[in-house]
Design a protein around this motif. Structure first.
Motif, PDB file in Angstrom:
ATOM      1  N   UNK C 152      -4.377  13.908  15.369  1.00  0.00           N
ATOM      2  CA  UNK C 152      -5.760  13.983  14.895  1.00  0.00           C
ATOM      3  C   UNK C 152      -6.042  15.222  14.059  1.00  0.00           C
ATOM      4  N   UNK C 153      -5.058  16.115  13.984  1.00  0.00           N
ATOM      5  CA  UNK C 153      -5.334  17.418  13.379  1.00  0.00           C
ATOM      6  C   UNK C 153      -5.371  17.385  11.860  1.00  0.00           C
ATOM      7  N   UNK C 159      -0.650  17.392   5.428  1.00  0.00           N
ATOM      8  CA  UNK C 159       0.772  17.206   5.153  1.00  0.00           C
ATOM      9  C   UNK C 159       1.042  15.752   4.789  1.00  0.00           C
ATOM     10  N   UNK C 160       0.415  14.849   5.553  1.00  0.00           N
ATOM     11  CA  UNK C 160       0.601  13.427   5.284  1.00  0.00           C
ATOM     12  C   UNK C 160       0.104  13.071   3.897  1.00  0.00           C
ATOM     13  N   UNK C 166       5.343  15.325   8.692  1.00  0.00           N
ATOM     14  CA  UNK C 166       4.386  15.918   9.633  1.00  0.00           C
ATOM     15  C   UNK C 166       5.133  16.599  10.773  1.00  0.00           C
ATOM     16  N   UNK C 167       4.497  17.582  11.341  1.00  0.00           N
ATOM     17  CA  UNK C 167       5.149  18.359  12.387  1.00  0.00           C
ATOM     18  C   UNK C 167       4.458  18.132  13.720  1.00  0.00           C
ATOM     19  N   UNK C 168       5.181  18.450  14.795  1.00  0.00           N
ATOM     20  CA  UNK C 168       4.567  18.315  16.124  1.00  0.00           C
ATOM     21  C   UNK C 168       3.799  19.563  16.511  1.00  0.00           C
ATOM     22  N   UNK C 175       8.663  24.284  17.622  1.00  0.00           N
ATOM     23  CA  UNK C 175       7.670  24.769  16.665  1.00  0.00           C
ATOM     24  C   UNK C 175       6.472  25.449  17.314  1.00  0.00           C
ATOM     25  N   UNK C 176       6.352  25.355  18.645  1.00  0.00           N
ATOM     26  CA  UNK C 176       5.115  25.825  19.285  1.00  0.00           C
ATOM     27  C   UNK C 176       4.886  27.319  19.054  1.00  0.00           C
TER      28      UNK C 176
END
Ligand SMILES: Nc1ncnc2c1ncn2[C@@H]1O[C@H](COP(=O)(O)OP(=O)(O)OP(=O)(O)O)[C@@H](O)[C@H]1O
Ligand SMILES: Nc1ncnc2c1ncn2[C@@H]1O[C@H](COP(=O)(O)OP(=O)(O)OP(=O)(O)O)[C@@H](O)[C@H]1O
Ligand SMILES: [Mg+2]
Ligand SMILES: [Mg+2]
Lengths: 418, 296, 312, 378, 378
Positions: C152-153, C159-160, C166-168, C175-176
């Motif tokens: 939802x971000x 990015x899309x 897209x990243x997680x 990636x956190x």
């Protein structure tokens, strides 16, 4: 604060978007004066429950001679324990405080909770999971205000769109069946099922007959075949097929994927009822799928448990009055109606009031059915750590770690705590 | 050591840019600079705008309209609800009382201490200064438990005082005021001494009035800091009617994951006073930060 | 110690006269003590005594709810050094710190340089870039956990839209931490930028003009004049950023709670986790003491290595 | 009454392990109403002495007496001494009125009205009556200077101390303020000690000059005394602009021998020099040279390297035996670079110093010099 | 070759809504090797002109030609012009060697060795060979000054620009550096433009002086021309220290009438003044007064208010009709406060200006003045 908050302890997700209600801030502390005194009660914050808490508090104050007034103090769930643990040694304890099932053993172990069996409470009154959750060392330390269980919530409209038949609400699917639904739904909608990373795994493991500890609590079994089977069932769907979303703490929760239309099925608790009811979606509960080893759908039971601090300046008489009040049939038989939880007392289920409420709210039928299948948390003071350990390893599985390795690691850490 | 002044900090025009590189190269350079700055400005503001826009969506539609960035039918319902259901006014009042109290005492004590450390001549001065620098480094969480016990022993828990002392004790302001006072020439102090001022009168009559720019900066800085305080008030307070706004917002939901609309509304409400103040007095805010600079 | 040029100049202008001499008089000593006393007392009572208390606690097995707290000597420290989670937390914290030093500081410097060009709209730009600095960490963390939402971000939406993968973000252990660092950079850049800007304004124009006459181009002026003269400011920025970044906690607490898979455990978060979730206060205090030693040591080290010739 | 006596004043600063003797055994008696100038190279202890008198520095040893009372250990306020600082040290946040009145407000219990009245009076006197409501930042350098003076005057002190009060002003303004200050001091008759770096100020403003070097007193006397009768080579070189020219000479048999020239001395001078045979330093002021039209037996041929015509006077730099010397030509005479001057040194204008100690062995006398003064009617 | 021509130079600053004309239609031709001095009150556009020539400021209109080439729009580097800044602008983080070599390093592709060699050579020349490894902070003012000069010299430019390069030095050092700079310029023969506030520097250092006021050229000429033949009242008042005295007079019938005195003029002068009847300004330099022993018909009685004995000369401040004027007494004459001087104004030393425009109507002539010069052999 990690996984432990995610509903496993009923961490206050029962809120919901009802959006109306009276002042929940808890500014109820005007002094009644006279000889009777003010009761101070603590709970972690939950806006959805505040109205009923206030209501019960004023009822208690009316009934009781000793209590003129009840003052509720709420703290955020993540900070609740820190708050309690600093206050009690410093002598600022409340007269009674709500405890999560993960905390009861610790309080009992440290000698902070009052032994309720010495004050006329009978453990045999409660349903087995609630009794076990409220006990440590075979002694009762807390009274369940209500208990809960975990299920699956589904978006029936999305089911139909994917060409699936909507199952009967009380029908318990097998893993195979459930897996095929996930695949079909994912093909149509991108995602089939959304769960929280930790408890999503826990519930599958429990449904397959595994758990944290063995029967006598001497050894970890979270790496046994049943648990491994659960992990192997879930992992490819999460990691490779991405048909299942595993939500880590800190972001949006699984239920929100259902609400947003992102997935047609989600891991849900009985406490989500108000929120689902108000969402405007076409939805229903469904029992957790039974595993290949056991076809019953075991899930954790939790709830809110009240205890009385033994130290720290609590007025134990007042605390006992509160516990007696919530333990009364009058309160217990109405918990479902007023707060969406289920009674801890066995006999409450037999009452007409409870029966007719379920009749009027057919969507809760699967909950009533599954309450009997719930399992209690291990009765160990370090259960929070176990919970964290297992959930951390579950998260790592969804990042691609080999299930066997991850679960062995979890088992090792749990064994180290025993 | 260092002196502090904000004289150099002029965000207006006029400055060292030498004009003679006019022409093509210069125009391109400027255009690129504008583009980069514009990009960063956008990156810095968009999250706030987005939070605001989301807070205008009705609570139960937030997730169903998650992909609409601009709400179709904006509503202030979340604001109304959050205000109706919570004693926001009381929380804001608490926050104000705390912030103003802390600002007042911080300014008072830190200017005194900064004055003594910058201009004083007494044994143990360097020891005190070392302590100030040393404790700047202590993460506040570290003292949480012992301090709680201490406050309790003083019977201070659940009072505004207990919350305020932790922030008043913060050595940052002392450090900053010392840096500022170092920049005030000693001859001014000597003149005052010749004029018959005692050490303390020099403080009230000369140093304090001179420190006005630093005071407003430190005040603003402290205000932001206290306004955002969360953990300590939460631990030390037993009475939710005493909660400051940030803690109150923590109570809005059992967990952050629910009631996002109201939560974001509350976030906007909590951020608004500071942002508004910032927009009104941008210079003062930045000077507050800049004043800390130049130190080594 | 360091002193930026502008400040020096101001001081010179202000106090051409006797800046190091003090008035000595027998009776003033006492009044100085009276003046500094309130702060020192408060300071000692509120910070120092509890800090020593924390050290004391770290030598004990200290469960807050327990009635006795047995003395265990340095056991907690020994355990700490054998604790992989702690080492993990140190590595995470150092990584986070490094990211800030490597990205935040240069970008802030770059922005300050651009703002120092005195373009039209400088006020607006600096205002916008500074905005996150005045907002509290809890609030920006809340907002950003939304921006980072993989489904939802806003970030993934953008990015899309541009066709990038897209990243997680916060949802993946790989990636956190970087995501948290990214947000922190975003929040902190304005702070460093303003300090740099003040430092830049403090470099007298003459140097630039002399360099122009000497034939230095823009880049050379930056390389040979701005950078060296900005060294004291840079030094300050580095120290502050370092100290600040070693305290990273709130973002982790709000955005990931240490997860996924402890990939965002930082030292302070681990302290909080052991102290206030698992209630091993003695162990937690040992973590706190070690953190203090690390940060203190780092700032001294930095002072040593940089401090030599930062003053002109 | 403002008679100030400084007795064996000594001030030592501890600077780390070292100790710096800033003022060494200074002994000066200052008369009531006197205008005394302190000069000396940078770091010679001028400011320190002043600050000791003001009470801003504790004295290491020695005494300071004001009208016979020992004030060495009194706090600054009680000394009845006012100070004007180099950079004025005006309180930037107060108006000129507040600045001037601040001392009265702090150290006396005068009523506000009374203070106002006094401030206004002083401000009128200083010609800044209409600037009283401005803050220092809004005033020009000269106006600030006047406020600073006003602040000192309003307290009606026994003694004024001024530490390079004009050094921050530009040249024109400095000239104006110089005379203004002098007039003021004469009018008020307040004992004043004035520190300066400026030759002109030193020569023109004071009744007497105190010349310090390395914390030690070199000479104390009227400007002309110091100019014509310097105690030693240091004073001779320090006072006067351009500086005195120095030649290394040998004295024997009544003759001064320099590498480039010789001078026979008169009997009178020989008597003065009795017992000083050997190495001496000959000092000649730039304006004391006699420029001759022709080469003569006593003339020195001096090639001109640079000329600096200044209007009425011209400074000419000449080479005599490898070294550069300065010659001042008065009147409208000019000399051109590359030409050669024939210089003679009139014996009565010679200064001679012991080459080792620098002590003066022969000077000009002021009384001689003033003989030539103009006839002026009273 | 360094012939610099400034043609109709105009520089306007936009300051908010207003525009400030800093330099207005300036037209100067500077010869190769010339030492040109810019003087004028603060804000008159000296620095701006210099910066335009250096290329640090864009020119609003007009041209700058170097050896006939238009360099108006060239970037600073390509102009072959070096500049010495008021506060030296030495890079504080570089050693003296780096400072001096920086320009070569930046603007040429000389090898490091070659640069080093050149730097050392220049440093030797400047007498700072042994200071090359120090940073500016470790050098004294004079040494810094030398490094700053070295930095300019090493580039062997066509033109030197110096903006008040000595103003930060103390008086003694300033005198030394002044001659040093002059010698250096003569040796190198590089065209030099030098901005100063200092009278002495203006009068002594340059071949010609350019006097600016309000961005406009007032006069350009040799120091003595400017001194003796000022174009207008502004120049007359600006050049010379102490300043020229001005009297408001009426001219009619061959007589100058002032409130306190009258002067009959000679026939010659009357011719010069033909057509200038009415209000004039009479200018008299302080040293031009004739001090008479006795009251006479043409003398003016001037009570002395302040005297400033300066050694060889004494400045005397006198009152003539409410206003204060300055008289310089040369020789060893002194006058005392309270006495009265009898002054006469020699006609040949009078300056007369149009009271309105300030234009000079009568001056002294330099050739006359230099008549009196000393006989000097070549
Ligand atoms: N507080 C101090 N601590 C140590 N040394 C000092 C102190 N104040 C002055 N000094 C030293 O004492 C000596 C005399 O200093 P002082 O300021 O009196 O000189 P000054 O004659 O006023 O010089 P200037 O003309 O430069 O003002 C100098 O060597 C100086 O370094
Ligand atoms: N960058 C600028 N912007 C606006 N006005 C300027 C600028 N630089 C100079 N001026 C104005 O131009 C005029 C001439 O200034 P300039 O610096 O050339 O004077 P100056 O003769 O060098 O004075 P000083 O003797 O004080 O150095 C002044 O009125 C000044 O205010
Ligand atoms: Mg001094
Ligand atoms: Mg200038």
């Amino acid at each position: 604060s990690s996984g432990g908050t995610n509903g496993g302890t009923d961490g206050g997700e029962s809120g919901g978007g009802s959006g109306t209600g009276t002042d929940s801030g808890g500014d109820s502390g005007s002094d009644g004066g006279g000889s009777a005194s003010t009761a101070t009660l603590w709970a972690w914050n939950d806006p959805g429950l505040s109205p009923i808490r206030d209501e019960q508090a004023s009822e208690l104050a009316q009934q009781s001679d000793a209590i003129s007034d009840v003052s509720w103090e709420y703290y955020p769930f993540e900070n609740y324990l820190a708050k309690a643990t600093t206050a009690i040694p410093a002598g600022n304890a409340p007269d009674s405080l709500a405890l999560s099932v993960l905390w009861v053993p610790r309080f009992a172990d440290k000698g902070v909770a009052l032994n309720l069996e010495e004050h006329g409470f009978d453990p045999d009154d409660y349903v087995s999971a609630a009794r076990s959750n409220a006990s440590y060392d075979d002694t009762l330390w807390a009274v369940p205000w209500y208990a809960d269980c975990r299920l699956v919530a589904i978006n029936t409209k999305m089911f139909e769109e994917a060409g699936l038949e909507v199952p009967d609400p009380t029908y318990r699917p097998s893993w195979e069946e459930f897996g095929s639904w996930v695949d079909t739904l994912a093909k149509e909608h991108g995602t089939g099922y959304s769960m929280s990373a930790g408890e999503g795994f826990d519930c599958f493991a429990l449904s397959n007959g595994s758990g944290y500890l063995n029967e006598d609590g001497t050894e970890a079994i979270i790496n046994n075949d049943a648990a491994l089977e659960a992990a192997n069932f879930l992992q490819p769907k999460v990691v490779e097929e991405e048909s299942i979303i595993a939500r880590n703490p800190g972001g949006t929760a699984a239920i929100e994927d259902l609400l947003a239309g992102e997935s047609a099925m989600c891991f849900a608790g009985s406490w989500h009822y108000p929120r689902l009811r108000d969402s405007g979606l076409d939805w229903q509960y469904m029992p957790y799928p039974g595993g290949p080893q056991i076809e019953k759908s075991h899930t954790w039971s939790a709830g809110v448990f009240y205890s009385i601090p033994k130290r720290g300046g609590a007025n134990q008489d007042i605390g006992l009055e509160w516990l007696n009040y919530i333990n009364s049939m009058e309160v217990q038989k109405n918990v479902t109606k007023s707060m969406g939880g289920f009674p801890g007392r066995k006999d409450a289920y037999e009452t007409d009031a409870f029966q007719s409420f379920i009749e009027n709210n057919p969507k809760l039928k699967p909950v009533a059915q599954e309450m009997e299948n719930t399992i209690s948390f291990p009765s160990h003071p370090e259960v929070t750590k176990m919970w964290n350990t297992v959930h951390t390893q579950a998260q790592s599985m969804w990042q691609g770690e080999e299930p066997e390795k991850a679960l062995d690691k979890a088992a090792k850490e749990i064994n180290a705590l025993l | 050591m260092t002196t502090l002044s904000t004289d150099e900090l002029d965000f207006g025009d006029g400055g060292p840019e030498v004009q003679h590189e006019g022409s093509w190269y210069d125009t391109v350079a400027k255009a690129v600079a504008h583009l980069v700055l514009l990009f960063f400005s956008a990156v810095m503001t968009i999250p706030f705008v987005w939070a605001f826009l989301t807070s205008l969506k009705p609570e139960n539609k937030i997730f169903t309209t998650i992909r609409q960035i601009i709400p179709a039918d904006p509503t202030f319902a979340n604001y109304v609800n959050v205000w109706m259901q919570n004693p926001l006014d009381r929380w804001i009042l608490n926050s104000l009382v705390l912030a103003v109290g802390v600002v007042f005492f911080t300014l008072l004590l830190d200017t005194l201490a900064g004055y003594a450390l910058a201009k004083g001549d007494f044994k143990g001065k360097s020891l005190v200064y070392t302590l100030v620098i040393g404790t700047l480094v202590i993460p506040p969480q570290v003292v949480l438990v012992p301090l709680y016990l201490e406050m309790n022993a003083l019977n201070w828990s659940n009072t505004y005082w207990a919350i305020m002392v932790l922030y008043i004790a913060n050595p940052f302001g002392t450090f900053m005021m010392r840096q500022f006072f170092l920049g005030i020439p000693d001859s001014l102090i000597e003149a005052a001494r010749m004029d018959g001022c005692s050490t303390f009168q020099i403080y009230t009559r000369v140093m304090l009035p001179l420190a006005k720019p630093a005071l407003s900066s430190l005040g603003v800085f402290t205000f932001i800091f206290v306004w955002g305080a969360f953990l300590w008030p939460l631990v030390i307070l037993n009475d939710s009617s005493m909660y400051p706004l940030q803690v109150g917002i923590g109570l809005l939901t059992g967990r952050y994951s629910s009631q996002w609309g109201q939560l974001l509304a509350a976030v906007v409400i909590a951020a608004l006073p500071v942002i508004a103040a910032y927009l009104l007095a941008q210079r003062t805010f930045m000077e507050g930060i800049a004043l800390t600079g130049g130190k080594g | 110690m360091a002193e930026s040029h502008g400040l020096q100049r101001v001081r010179r202008r202000f106090s051409g006269y006797l800046s190091t001499e003090h008035v000595e008089s027998t009776d003033t000593d006492l009044s100085w003590y009276a003046i500094i006393l309130p702060k020192v007392v408060l300071f000692a009572a509120i910070l120092l005594v509890p800090f020593i208390g924390a050290f004391y606690i770290s030598l004990h097995e200290w469960a807050p709810l327990a009635q006795t707290h047995p003395f265990v000597g340095l056991d907690n420290y020994v355990r700490l050094f054998q604790d992989p989670v702690f080492w993990n937390a140190i590595i995470n914290t150092a990584g986070y710190s490094l990211a800030l030093l490597v990205f935040d500081v240069p970008i802030a410097l770059g922005l300050a340089l651009l703002l120092n060009m005195n373009l039209r709209g400088t006020k607006f730009y600096s205002g916008a870039i500074f905005l996150p600095v005045v907002t509290s960490w809890v609030i920006v963390s809340l907002i950003w956990s939304w921006l980072y939402n993989p489904e939802y971000g806003l970030l993934n939406a953008i990015l899309g839209a541009v066709g990038l993968p897209q990243l997680s973000w916060l949802q993946s252990s790989s990636t956190a931490l970087a995501s948290i660092a990214l947000m922190s950079i975003w929040k902190h850049i304005g702070f460093n930028m303003v300090i740099f800007l003040a430092g830049l304004k403090g470099i007298p124009d003459d140097y630039y003009e002399a360099a122009i006459v000497d034939g230095a181009n823009r880049w050379q002026r930056f390389r040979y004049i701005t950078l060296p003269l900005l060294k004291p400011t840079t030094f300050f920025v580095f120290i502050v950023t370092l100290i600040f970044s070693f305290r990273v906690y709130t973002q982790v607490y709000v955005m990931t709670q240490g997860g996924p898979v402890r990939s965002t455990y930082t030292i302070v978060y681990y302290f909080w986790q052991t102290g206030f979730q698992e209630f091993e206060m003695g162990y937690a205090s040992a973590i706190a003491v070690v953190l203090f030693l690390i940060v203190f040591g780092l700032s001294i080290l930095q002072q040593r290595t940089w401090g030599d010739d930062v003053e002109y | 009454m403002g008679k100030l006596d400084i007795r064996n004043l000594r001030k030592v600063f501890a600077d780390g392990d070292q100790s710096i003797v800033a003022v060494d055994d200074l002994d000066i008696d200052i008369n009531d109403g006197e205008f005394l100038i302190f000069v000396g190279p940078s770091g010679c202890g001028k400011s320190t002495t002043l600050r000791c008198i003001a009470g801003l520095e504790t004295v290491t040893s020695g005494e300071i007496l004001l009208n016979g009372d020992d004030i060495t250990h009194q706090p600054p306020t009680e000394r009845d001494i006012a100070m004007v600082f180099q950079n004025y040290a005006l309180y930037p946040h107060m108006t000129a009125r507040k600045n001037i009145g601040f001392g009265l407000e702090m150290s006396t219990d005068m009523s506000g009205d009374e203070i106002d009245r006094r401030v206004s009076k002083v401000a009128e006197m200083m010609g800044i009556g209409d600037l009283l409501e401005k803050k220092p930042g809004e005033l020009s350098g000269g106006q600030q200077q006047r406020v600073a003076l006003g602040r000192a005057i309003v307290r009606e002190p026994e003694v004024f101390l001024m530490d390079e009060p004009l050094s921050n002003l530009d040249a024109k303004l400095r000239t104006t303020m110089r005379t203004e200050l002098q007039n003021l001091q004469q009018d008020l008759g307040i004992t004043t000690i004035y520190v300066t770096h400026d030759q002109t100020e030193a020569m023109t403003m004071g009744d007497r000059i105190v010349i310090l070097d390395g914390g030690e007193l070199q000479q104390i006397g009227t400007p002309l005394e110091c100019y014509y009768e310097p105690n030693n080579r240091f004073v001779a070189g320090f006072i006067g602009s351009p500086s005195m020219n120095f030649f290394d000479v040998e004295y024997s048999d009544g003759t001064l021998v320099h590498d480039s020239f010789e001078c026979d001395l008169s009997e009178e001078t020989r008597e003065q020099l009795a017992g000083h045979e050997g190495a001496l330093t000959l000092g000649v002021r730039p304006e004391s040279f006699d420029v001759r039209g022709e080469r003569g037996p006593e003339t020195i041929a001096a090639p001109v390297t640079v000329t600096e015509p200044m209007g009425e006077t011209t400074y000419v730099y000449v080479d005599i035996g490898d070294q550069q010397y300065t010659v001042t030509l008065t009147g409208e005479r000019v000399a051109e670079t590359g030409t050669t001057l024939e210089l003679a040194i009139p014996e009565e204008k010679m200064h001679l110093f012991d080459a080792k100690t620098g002590e003066a062995v022969k000077s000009r006398s002021v009384s001689n010099a003033t003989n030539v003064s103009v006839d002026v009617r009273a």
